[in-house]
Scaffold this active site. Structure first.
Site, mmCIF file in Angstrom:
data_model
loop_
_atom_site.group_PDB
_atom_site.id
_atom_site.type_symbol
_atom_site.label_atom_id
_atom_site.label_comp_id
_atom_site.label_asym_id
_atom_site.label_seq_id
_atom_site.Cartn_x
_atom_site.Cartn_y
_atom_site.Cartn_z
ATOM 1 N N LYS A 1 0.838 -1.207 0.000
ATOM 2 C CA LYS A 1 0.000 0.000 0.000
ATOM 3 C C LYS A 1 0.873 1.258 0.000
ATOM 4 C CE LYS A 1 -3.808 -0.377 2.224
ATOM 5 N NZ LYS A 1 -4.463 -0.786 3.460
ATOM 6 N N ARG B 1 -3.515 2.865 8.633
ATOM 7 C CA ARG B 1 -3.797 1.582 7.969
ATOM 8 C C ARG B 1 -2.576 0.687 7.914
ATOM 9 N NH1 ARG B 1 -8.076 1.825 3.975
ATOM 10 N NH2 ARG B 1 -9.027 3.872 4.027
ATOM 11 N N GLY C 1 -7.845 -7.653 4.862
ATOM 12 C CA GLY C 1 -8.682 -7.686 6.063
ATOM 13 C C GLY C 1 -8.058 -8.396 7.243
ATOM 14 N N MET D 1 -5.370 -7.536 8.999
ATOM 15 C CA MET D 1 -4.816 -6.672 10.045
ATOM 16 C C MET D 1 -5.740 -5.473 10.232
ATOM 17 S SD MET D 1 -0.804 -6.847 9.359
ATOM 18 C CE MET D 1 -0.959 -6.612 7.635
ATOM 19 N N ARG E 1 -2.761 -1.416 -6.203
ATOM 20 C CA ARG E 1 -1.844 -2.559 -6.065
ATOM 21 C C ARG E 1 -2.231 -3.570 -7.126
ATOM 22 N NH1 ARG E 1 -4.580 -4.835 -0.502
ATOM 23 N NH2 ARG E 1 -6.663 -4.895 -1.370
ATOM 24 N N HIS F 1 -15.225 -9.475 1.516
ATOM 25 C CA HIS F 1 -14.203 -10.358 2.071
ATOM 26 C C HIS F 1 -14.286 -11.762 1.462
ATOM 27 C CE1 HIS F 1 -12.700 -13.198 5.166
ATOM 28 N NE2 HIS F 1 -11.687 -12.346 5.162
ATOM 29 N N ARG G 1 5.384 -47.640 -11.743
ATOM 30 C CA ARG G 1 5.529 -48.535 -10.588
ATOM 31 C C ARG G 1 4.892 -49.861 -10.973
ATOM 32 N NH1 ARG G 1 4.129 -43.315 -7.743
ATOM 33 N NH2 ARG G 1 5.577 -43.040 -6.022
ATOM 34 N N ARG H 1 10.134 -49.186 -13.350
ATOM 35 C CA ARG H 1 10.809 -49.586 -12.119
ATOM 36 C C ARG H 1 10.438 -51.017 -11.764
ATOM 37 N NH1 ARG H 1 9.298 -46.750 -6.619
ATOM 38 N NH2 ARG H 1 7.483 -48.110 -6.808
ATOM 39 N N GLU I 1 17.268 -43.241 -3.258
ATOM 40 C CA GLU I 1 16.219 -43.133 -2.238
ATOM 41 C C GLU I 1 16.770 -43.299 -0.841
ATOM 42 O OE1 GLU I 1 12.350 -45.161 -3.691
ATOM 43 O OE2 GLU I 1 13.975 -46.475 -4.315
ATOM 44 N N SER J 1 17.410 -41.484 -10.642
ATOM 45 C CA SER J 1 16.146 -40.770 -10.462
ATOM 46 C C SER J 1 15.924 -40.660 -8.955
ATOM 47 C CB SER J 1 15.002 -41.549 -11.116
ATOM 48 O OG SER J 1 13.787 -40.901 -10.822
ATOM 49 N N GLY K 1 14.223 -40.664 -5.743
ATOM 50 C CA GLY K 1 12.955 -41.097 -5.141
ATOM 51 C C GLY K 1 12.836 -40.350 -3.827
ATOM 52 N N THR K 2 12.362 -39.125 -3.922
ATOM 53 C CA THR K 2 12.424 -38.254 -2.745
ATOM 54 C C THR K 2 11.382 -38.593 -1.690
ATOM 55 O OG1 THR K 2 11.268 -36.690 -4.130
ATOM 56 C CG2 THR K 2 13.608 -36.275 -3.749
ATOM 57 N N ASN K 3 10.442 -39.477 -2.014
ATOM 58 C CA ASN K 3 9.516 -39.906 -0.953
ATOM 59 C C ASN K 3 10.306 -40.729 0.062
ATOM 60 O OD1 ASN K 3 7.528 -38.836 -2.594
ATOM 61 N ND2 ASN K 3 6.976 -40.812 -3.478
ATOM 62 N N ASP K 4 11.007 -41.738 -0.467
ATOM 63 C CA ASP K 4 11.798 -42.570 0.438
ATOM 64 C C ASP K 4 13.026 -41.824 0.947
ATOM 65 O OD1 ASP K 4 10.718 -45.142 1.040
ATOM 66 O OD2 ASP K 4 10.743 -45.537 -1.109
ATOM 67 N N CYS L 1 11.457 -38.487 -9.253
ATOM 68 C CA CYS L 1 10.137 -39.069 -9.468
ATOM 69 C C CYS L 1 9.341 -39.176 -8.161
ATOM 70 C CB CYS L 1 10.234 -40.418 -10.153
ATOM 71 S SG CYS L 1 11.146 -41.614 -9.183
ATOM 72 N N TYR M 1 15.125 -33.783 -15.781
ATOM 73 C CA TYR M 1 13.662 -33.794 -15.829
ATOM 74 C C TYR M 1 13.064 -33.934 -14.436
ATOM 75 C CZ TYR M 1 13.921 -38.859 -15.152
ATOM 76 O OH TYR M 1 14.164 -40.102 -14.637
#
Ligand code: PEP
Ligand code: MG
Length: 951
Positions: free
Chosen positions: A27, A97, A106, A108, A341, A459, A579, A635, A770, A789, A791-794, A856, A876
C-alpha cells in the site's frame, strides 16, 4: 546515520517509489508511486516494515527517532492540507492503515478518523456545516478505536446502535439524525469506560500513538498468523503503516467510496470492474455490509469524478503493466485515490489477462509466464457441474459469481463446524450472512462458500479468488436463521443438508449436483474439441510459452496406458516412473501373484511368474505405444511381498469362521497356509525390510521375468518400426554391489531376448536414489547405473527417519511450533534432503559425466521443489499426470528465475557463476545428444490418471 523509518508523500512528490514494497509495504509503495505520477492522493506518510520488526525486537517499543519523524511528517501533512491535527477550527483527521509487503486482505487492523476529539468534532461540524456528518464520523471512530485499540467487543457497539435505531423507529443508520448520533457518541463513551475502566482518549497524539501500536500488534493477531501460514508469508516481514489525511466519502450524495479492478478479476475480461457505495466510508465496501452499486454507476451520479477515475485507471494499468486493484473516495465530487496494487485474481483470469496483455503489447511472453502461479493454473482443472444435471435443477437463488467453479457439499453454518465436517471427510459448503477475517479457518476447510450479503469485492469474494474456492456472494435469497438453519429461497435447510453452488454463474441449488471434469480435462480426454474451448486455448497458449523458456523436461508417473495417455495430453515428455507393482495389484493378477508368493520352490515361483509375464508385457506395450518416441522408465517390483497378501487379522477371522462352520475343509487348509506365509513374511519395519532391489536379489526370477517383459515388449514394437526408449530402474539401491547384481541380470536377459527377436535396442539401466547411503556413495553407484532418479519420498523418509505414512501426525504440530516451515513430504527439504541430492549429483557426474538425472518422488509436481531441481541441473522432473501442466509452468518459471539469478551471481560470486555455467554446459551437451538419439515425434497431445501417492 539514524535509520529512516518514515517516508512522506504529498504535493506531487513522495520519498518512496513502487520498487520499495519490502520496506513500505504494497500500500505504501502504491501511494508513493501514485503521488509521484501526479495522481490525486491525500498526503500522508508510511512507517516502514523495518520499524515494525524493530518494534517487536524492542519489546513493543518504537525504534529511536521513529515517533519524532512521524510527528515531523504529520506537520508536513498539516501544511499540505492547510489544517491542524487537533486544531478545533480546521481539524485534520488521519487514517492509520496496515500494509504488508504481500496483500493480506482484512487480516490486520485499520483505524479511521483519528484526531477526532470533543473539540475537533465541533470544529468539523462548523467547517463542513454538517453536524450530522461530524457526529457520524465520531461514532464510527469510537467504534473502531474502541474495538480495535481498546478491545471492547464490536458487538457491544452494534447492540447499542441497533437499540438506538429501534428507539428512533428507523431501519438504517443513515436515517439517524445529528442529535441521535450525538447521543450515540455519549453512550459509546460510557460503554468504553464501563468495559475498560478508562475514558476515551481525547488527545490526538495519544490516539495516533495507540492506533499505531494496535496496527503493529495486529501483525501478530490470530487471523493474520493463520493467513500467513496458509499463504506461506514469513512471520518476520512485519507490516508497514500508512498514516494518511482523511478524505470523506460520507459527506452526502456526491460523496462515496469504492473498490475497483482494471479488469474482471474473475474472468479476466478487459472491462473496468468494481463497486461503490455512495455516502459511505471506506470499510463499508470491503466489509460487504451494504450491497454496493457497480462502479459504472458513478458515471451517472458524479460524472466528472468518474471521468477522472476512468482516465486514472487506464493510466495506472499502463504504468504498472498489470491488472490493478484500486481504492478511491469521492469527497463532494472530487476524486482521491487511496490505494493501488496488483489485483488478486482467479487462476482463470490470471491466464486470460497474461495472454491478452501480451497480445496488447503490454508485457512479453516471458513476463506472461511469470504472471501465472502454478497453482492458479491448476484452477483450470477444477470440476464443473454436470451440464445436464444442472440444466435440470432450478436455482433457489442467485448471487454474484465471485469464485468460479462448481462445488457441492454439506452445509456448514459456522467456520468451526466447517472444519469439523471436513475433518470427518465431508465436502463442505460454508453458508454465512457475510464472512469476516475470523472465518478464515472455516473458509479453508470448505470447498465453496455462499454469503447473503456483500459484493464482488467483499471479504468472501476476495478470499475465494485467492484460495481458488468456489464462491457466490451477496445471494439475497439466503437468510441465516440461526447456527443450525438457513432459508434459501423457499426452502429451510439444516446444517448437514446438501447444497450445490456454481461460482461461475452465481446460482445456488438444492441437493448434491454431480460435478464433471473441467473443459481442459475433457479436451485432454478427447471428449471436447479443443477449438471449442476458449479456456483450453488460453491454457495451451500460456503453456506453449512456458515450454519455450524451460530447460528441464517434464515426465509423468504413470503405471497404465490410460494414465500415460492423459499424461501425454498434458504434455508429458515421457514416463519418469512406472511402478510395476500397480500392474500386479489388478484383480485378475492378484491370485497369480499370491500363488507366486506362496510358492515354496524357485521352480514353482517361476511357473507363476511365467503366467504374469504376458500380462506385464501387454501393459508395457500399451505404455510404449502411448509414449512412442519418449523415454519410459520402468521400475522393478518395489514393495514388500506381504502387501499382495490378505491382512493377517482378516485371515484369522476367516479361518475362525471356517473352523466354526466346519463346511469347507479345502478352503480352510488353503487359508491356513496363506496365514502361515503371511506370518512368515511379517516384518516389524516393512519400509526398511525385504523390499526394493532386495526382493530382486533374493528372488532373481522376479527381476528376470520383469526384464524379459520390458525388453520383449520393446522388441515387438521395434519390429513394427516404432521408436522405443526403455529405461529400467532398480529401486532402493544402497550399495554399488546391489546395483551391479541386478544390472548384470537385466543385461543378460536383455541380450538373450534381443537375440531371440533379432532386434537391437538401446536401453538404459539405472537406479533410484532413495537412501542416504546411495547418495553418499553415488560415485561408486554411477559406475554401474546409467541414470539416477531421485525417489524423494523414500529419501525424505530415510533422511529424516520420519515414517512417510505416519509423519502427518506430528508434522502439523512441528509447523505450528515452528520447528518446520513446510511438510517435507510435500515440499523438498533443501537443507537436508537437498544436500544429499547435491552430493549424489556430484558423485554421479564424477564417474559418469553427463549422467541422466531426474526426480520421481511426489515433489516432482510441487512448484518450489521443481525450482530447486532446476537449480540442481536435473534433466527432468516426473509427477502425476494431472500435475504435468503445473510442472511445465513451474519449470519455466524456475528457468527464468535461474537465468535472472545467474546474472546476479556472476557479479557477486564468480565460483557459483562457474558452477552455474557447468550446469548450463552439461545441459547444452545433453540437449544435442538427446536430439540426435531420440527423434521426438510431436505427437498430438492427448489425455492420464493418478499414481499411487504413498504406500
Ligand atoms: C520415492 O520413494 O520417491 C518413489 C518415487 O518411490 P515410491 O513412492 O514408490 O516408494
Ligand atoms: Mg520409493
Amino acid at each position: 546515520m539514524a535509520k529512516k523509518y518514515v517516508y512522506y508523500f504529498g504535493d506531487g512528490k513522495a520519498e518512496g517509489t513502487s520498487n520499495m514494497k519490502e520496506l513500505l509495504g504494497g500500500k505504501g509503495a502504491g501511494l508513493a508511486e501514485m503521488t509521484n505520477l501526479g495522481i490525486s492522493v491525500p498526503p500522508g506518510f508510511t512507517i516502514t516494515t523495518e520499524a515494525c520488526v524493530e518494534y517487536y525486537k524492542l519489546g513493543k517499543k518504537y525504534p529511536p527517532g521513529m515517533w519524532e519523524t512521524a510527528l515531523a511528517s504529520l506537520k508536513r501533512v498539516e501544511r499540505s492540507m492547510g489544517m491542524g491535527f487537533g486544531d478545533p477550527e480546521r481539524p485534520l483527521l488521519v487514517s492509520v492503515r496496515s500494509g504488508a509487503r504481500a496483500s493480506m486482505p482484512g487480516m490486520m487492523d485499520t483505524v479511521l478518523n483519528v484526531g477526532l476529539t470533543l473539540k475537533t468534532v465541533e470544529g468539523l461540524a462548523a467547517k463542513t456545516k454538517n453536524e450530522r456528518f461530524a457526529q457520524d464520523s465520531y461514532r464510527r471512530f469510537i467504534t473502531m478505536f474502541g474495538s480495535i485499540v481498546m478491545g471492547v467487543p464490536r458487538e457491544h457497539f452494534e447492540a447499542i446502535l441497533n437499540l438506538k435505531k429501534e428507539e428512533m423507529g428507523v431501519r438504517h443508520e443513515t436515517q439517524l439524525d445529528a442529535r441521535a448520533l450525538r447521543d450515540l457518541v455519549e453512550r459509546f463513551k460510557s460503554l468504553v469506560k464501563e468495559e475498560t475502566g478508562k475514558g476515551f482518549p481525547d488527545d490526538p497524539n495519544e490516539q495516533l500513538k495507540l492506533a499505531i501500536d494496535a496496527v503493529f500488534s495486529s501483525w501478530n493477531g490470530a487471523r493474520a498468523i493463520t493467513y500467513r501460514r496458509l499463504n506461506g508469508i514469513p512471520d518476520h516481514w512485519g507490516t508497514a503503516i500508512n498514516v494518511v489525511a482523511m478524505v470523506f466519502g460520507n459527506m452526502g450524495d456526491t460523496s462515496g467510496t469504492g473498490v475497483a479492478f482494471t479488469r474482471d478479476p474473475n474472468t479476466g475480461e478487459r472491462k473496468f470492474f468494481g463497486e461503490c457505495l455512495m455516502n459511505a466510508q471506506g470499510e463499508d465496501v470491503v466489509a460487504g455490509i451494504r450491497t454496493p452499486l457497480p462502479v459504472t454507476e458513478l458515471g451517472r451520479t458524479v460524472p466528472p469524478a468518474y471521468k477522472e477515475l476512468e482516465h486514472t485507471y487506464k493510466r495506472l494499468e499502463k504504468h504498472y503493466r498489470d491488472m490493478l486493484d484500486l481504492e478511491f473516495t469521492i469527497q463532494e465530487g472530487k476524486l482521491y485515490m487511496l490505494q493501488t496494487r496488483v489485483g488478486k485474481r482467479t487462476g482463470i483470469s490470471a491466464v486470460r489477462i497474461a495472454v491478452e496483455m501480451v497480445k496488447e503489447g503490454l508485457i512479453t511472453k516471458r513476463e506472461a509466464v511469470q504472471r501465472v502461479g502454478p497453482d492458479q493454473l491448476a484452477q483450470y482443472l477444477y470440476p464443473i457441474f454436470d451440464t445436464q444435471s444442472e440444466a435440470g435443477s432450478t436455482p433457489l437463488g442467485k448471487g454474484l459469481p465471485a469464485g468460479p467453479g462448481a462445488a457441492a457439499g454439506k452445509i456448514a453454518l459456522t467456520p468451526d463446524r466447517a472444519v469439523e465436517m471436513k475433518a470427518a471427510g465431508q465436502r463442505v459448503v460454508l453458508v454465512r450472512d457475510e464472512t469476516s477475517p475470523d472465518d478464515i479457518h472455516g473458509m479453508n476447510a470448505a470447498t465453496g462458500f455462499v454469503t447473503a450479503r456483500g459484493g464482488m469485492t467483499s471479504h468472501a469474494a476476495v478470499v475465494a479468488r485467492q484460495m481458488g474456492k468456489v464462491c457466490v456472494a451477496g445471494c439475497e435469497a439466503v437468510e441465516v436463521i440461526d447456527n443450525q438453519s438457513v432459508r434459501i429461497g423457499s426452502k429451510v435447510f439444516r446444517e448437514g443438508d446438501y447444497l450445490s453452488v456454481n461460482g461461475s454463474t452465481g446460482n445456488v441449488y438444492d441437493g448434491d449436483i454431480p460435478v464433471m471434469e473441467s473443459e481442459i480435462i475433457q479436451v485432454v480426454q478427447g471428449k471436447l474439441d479443443a477449438k471449442q474451448s476458449q479456456k483450453y486455448q488460453l491454457f495451451s497458449t500460456i503453456l506453449s510459452w512456458a515450454d519455450s523458456v524451460r530447460t528441464m523436461k517434464v515426465r509423468a508417473n504413470a503405471d497404465v496406458p490410460d494414465q500415460a495417455k492423459i499424461a501425454r495430453g498434458f504434455g508429458a515428455e515421457g514416463i519418469g516412473l512406472c511402478r510395476t507393482e500397480h500392474m500386479f495389484f489388478a484383480e485378475d493378477r492378484i491370485p497369480i501373484m499370491q500363488k507366486m508368493i506362496l510358492a515354496r520352490t524357485k521352480e514353482d515361483r517361476e511357473k507363476y511368474l511365467e503366467q504374469l509375464l504376458p500380462l506385464q508385457k501387454q501393459d508395457f506395450i500399451g505404455l510404449y505405444r502411448e509414449m512412442e518416441g519418449f523415454p519410459v522408465t520402468i521400475r522393478l517390483l518395489d514393495p514388500p511381498l506381504h502387501e499382495f497378501l490378505p491382512k493377517r487379522e482378516e485371515l484369522m477371522v476367516e479361518i475362525a469362521q471356517l473352523e466354526l462352520t466346519g463346511k469347507d475343509g479345502v478352503k480352510l487348509e488353503e487359508q491356513r497356509r496363506l496365514l502361515a506365509r503371511v506370518e512368515e513374511l511379517h516384518e516389524f519395519n516393512p519400509m526398511l525390510g525385504l523390499r526394493g532391489c532386495r526382493l530382486g536379489i533374493t528372488m532373481p526370477e522376479i527381476t528376470r521375468m520383469q526384464a524379459r517383459a520390458i525388453i520383449e515388449a520393446a522388441c515387438e514394437l521395434a519390429k513394427e518400426g516404432k521408436k522405443i526408449v526403455p529405461e529400467i530402474m532398480i529401486p532402493l539401491v544402497g550399495m554399488v554391489a546391489e546395483m551391479k547384481s541386478q544390472k548384470d541380470l537385466i543385461r543378460e536377459v536383455a541380450q538373450e531376448t534381443m537375440k531371440r527377436y533379432g532386434v537391437k535396442l538401446s536401453y538404459l539401466v539405472g537406479t533410484m536414489i532413495e537412501l542416504p547411503r546411495a547418495a553418499v556413495t553415488a560415485e561408486r553407484i554411477a559406475e554401474e547405473a546409467e541414470f539416477f532418479s531421485f525417489g524423494t519420498n523414500d529419501l525424505t523418509q530415510t533422511t529424516f527417519g520420519f515414517s512417510r505414512d505416519d509423519a502427518a501426525k506430528f508434522i502439523d504440530h512441528y509447523r505450528t511450533v515452528k520447528i518446520m516451515d513446510a511438510d517435507p513430504f510435500a515440499t523438498l527439504d533443501r537443507e537436508g534432503v537437498g544436500s544429499l541430492m547435491k552430493t549424489a549429483i556430484a558423485g554421479g557426474r564424477k564417474s559418469r559425466p553427463g549422467i541422466k538425472l531426474g526426480i520421481c518422488g511426489e515433489h516432482g509436481g510441487d512448484p518450489s521443489s521443481v525450482e530447486f531441481c532446476n537449480q540442481l541441473g536435473l534433466d527432468y522432473v516426473s509427477c502425476s499426470p494431472f500435475r504435468v501442466a503445473i510442472a511445465r509452468l513451474a519449470a519455466a518459471q524456475a528457468a527464468i528465475a535461474e537465468g535472472d539469478a545467474k546474472t546476479t551471481v556472476k557479479k557477486a560470486a564468480p565460483a557459483q557463476a562457474k558452477a552455474a555455467k557447468v550446469v548450463k554446459a552439461v545441459r547444452r551437451a545433453k540437449a544435442t545428444q538427446t536430439a540426435k538419439a531420440v527423434k521426438v515425434t510431436k505427437a498430438s497431445r492427448r489425455p492420464s490418471s493418478t499414481t499411487r501417492k504413498k504406500r
